[in-house]
Design an enzyme around this catalytic site. Sequence first.
Site, PDB file in Angstrom:
ATOM      1  N   SER A 146       0.825  -1.211   0.000  1.00  0.00           N
ATOM      2  CA  SER A 146       0.000   0.000   0.000  1.00  0.00           C
ATOM      3  C   SER A 146       0.859   1.262   0.000  1.00  0.00           C
ATOM      4  O   SER A 146       2.007   1.257   0.457  1.00  0.00           O
ATOM      5  CB  SER A 146      -0.926   0.015   1.214  1.00  0.00           C
ATOM      6  OG  SER A 146      -1.694  -1.167   1.253  1.00  0.00           O
TER       7      SER A 146
HETATM    8  N1  SAM Z   1      -0.429  -5.149   4.165  1.00  0.00           N
HETATM    9  C1  SAM Z   1       0.286  -5.403   2.951  1.00  0.00           C
HETATM   10  C2  SAM Z   1       1.666  -4.845   2.943  1.00  0.00           C
HETATM   11  O1  SAM Z   1       2.047  -4.142   3.906  1.00  0.00           O
HETATM   12  O2  SAM Z   1       2.398  -5.133   1.982  1.00  0.00           O
HETATM   13  C3  SAM Z   1      -0.473  -4.959   1.730  1.00  0.00           C
HETATM   14  C4  SAM Z   1      -1.255  -6.050   1.241  1.00  0.00           C
HETATM   15  S1  SAM Z   1      -2.024  -6.060  -0.309  1.00  0.00           S
HETATM   16  C5  SAM Z   1      -2.722  -4.475  -0.521  1.00  0.00           C
HETATM   17  C6  SAM Z   1      -3.419  -7.111   0.157  1.00  0.00           C
HETATM   18  C7  SAM Z   1      -3.028  -8.519   0.507  1.00  0.00           C
HETATM   19  O3  SAM Z   1      -4.199  -9.183   0.988  1.00  0.00           O
HETATM   20  C8  SAM Z   1      -2.521  -9.341  -0.665  1.00  0.00           C
HETATM   21  O4  SAM Z   1      -1.265  -9.865  -0.374  1.00  0.00           O
HETATM   22  C9  SAM Z   1      -3.566 -10.439  -0.817  1.00  0.00           C
HETATM   23  O5  SAM Z   1      -3.049 -11.666  -1.253  1.00  0.00           O
HETATM   24  C10 SAM Z   1      -4.117 -10.529   0.600  1.00  0.00           C
HETATM   25  N2  SAM Z   1      -5.441 -11.127   0.712  1.00  0.00           N
HETATM   26  C11 SAM Z   1      -6.519 -11.009  -0.135  1.00  0.00           C
HETATM   27  N3  SAM Z   1      -7.561 -11.716   0.335  1.00  0.00           N
HETATM   28  C12 SAM Z   1      -7.155 -12.305   1.495  1.00  0.00           C
HETATM   29  C13 SAM Z   1      -7.790 -13.165   2.436  1.00  0.00           C
HETATM   30  N4  SAM Z   1      -9.044 -13.590   2.288  1.00  0.00           N
HETATM   31  N5  SAM Z   1      -7.081 -13.567   3.509  1.00  0.00           N
HETATM   32  C14 SAM Z   1      -5.781 -13.156   3.694  1.00  0.00           C
HETATM   33  N6  SAM Z   1      -5.131 -12.365   2.816  1.00  0.00           N
HETATM   34  C15 SAM Z   1      -5.802 -11.926   1.738  1.00  0.00           C
END
Ligand code: SAM
Length: 241
Positions: free
Chosen positions: A90
């Site tokens: 993000s």
């Molecule tokens: N917090 C992260 C960082 O600091 O890099 C940013 C993450 S990115 C915007 C969103 C993440 O959520 C992705 O890696 C994606 O694979 C994960 N994601 C999506 N759906 C999910 C779920 N149901 N459970 C866990 N992770 C999930």
Amino acid sequence: MLRAAGVALLVIGACTQISGSASAGPPGAEDRAQERLHMVRKQIEARGVRDPRVLAAMRTVPRHRFMPKSQRSYAYDDRPLPIGEGQTISQPYIVALMSELADLEPGDKVLEVGTGSGYQAAVLAEMGVKVYSIEIIEPLAKRAKAVLEELGYGKRVEVRHGDGYAGWPEQAPFDAVIVTAAPPKIPEPLKQQLEVGGRLVIPVGKYFQSLLRVTRTKDGFREESVIPVRFVPMTGKAQEK
Ligand code: SAM
């Protein structure tokens, strides 16, 4: 705690002298410290984030270490960046804003859904809280865990591979839950795993998303809409009808 939509950042004139220095922090924290000070001043403080613990953590955690080598030169830019597997880290301001909205005290217990690169988890750990983080894409979960360990955050962050829709019931209740992928509606288990007084910070919606803060009260839940946002969708159970 409502902010204006589409907050614009106006950077006027030439680069000015940056005062202060980043705290000691993890191994390698001295690398690119000036860029972090600049990022905090121009992108985060300028948009109204004031929590001193958030600002200190954002000055300290080496964001570039959470990125693939091909993206590292852009690490302190004012935007999200690709981390592989079709996912993103993000924008720094959004990480800071979500950390501030969680309203944390050292010693708090926090659930993060969407570990991604591990950067948000490291910022929270740097603020002195214990983090339980879930990532649905296994290679990302493994890579984030390795980086967090390398940087000395391993004891304060537990990473699990799985669908975060159901939360982490064995560790509940949490003082705060931060979700970094957008479901079409709030997963009920995440609300139920909040402590009374606990805060859930979550982007909700499909094309048009809002960043919400939901606070558990003794009688129910209070919901605030903060700003419009654009996150990757939450996959897994959140996508089921
Ligand atoms: N917090 C992260 C960082 O600091 O890099 C940013 C993450 S990115 C915007 C969103 C993440 O959520 C992705 O890696 C994606 O694979 C994960 N994601 C999506 N759906 C999910 C779920 N149901 N459970 C866990 N992770 C999930």
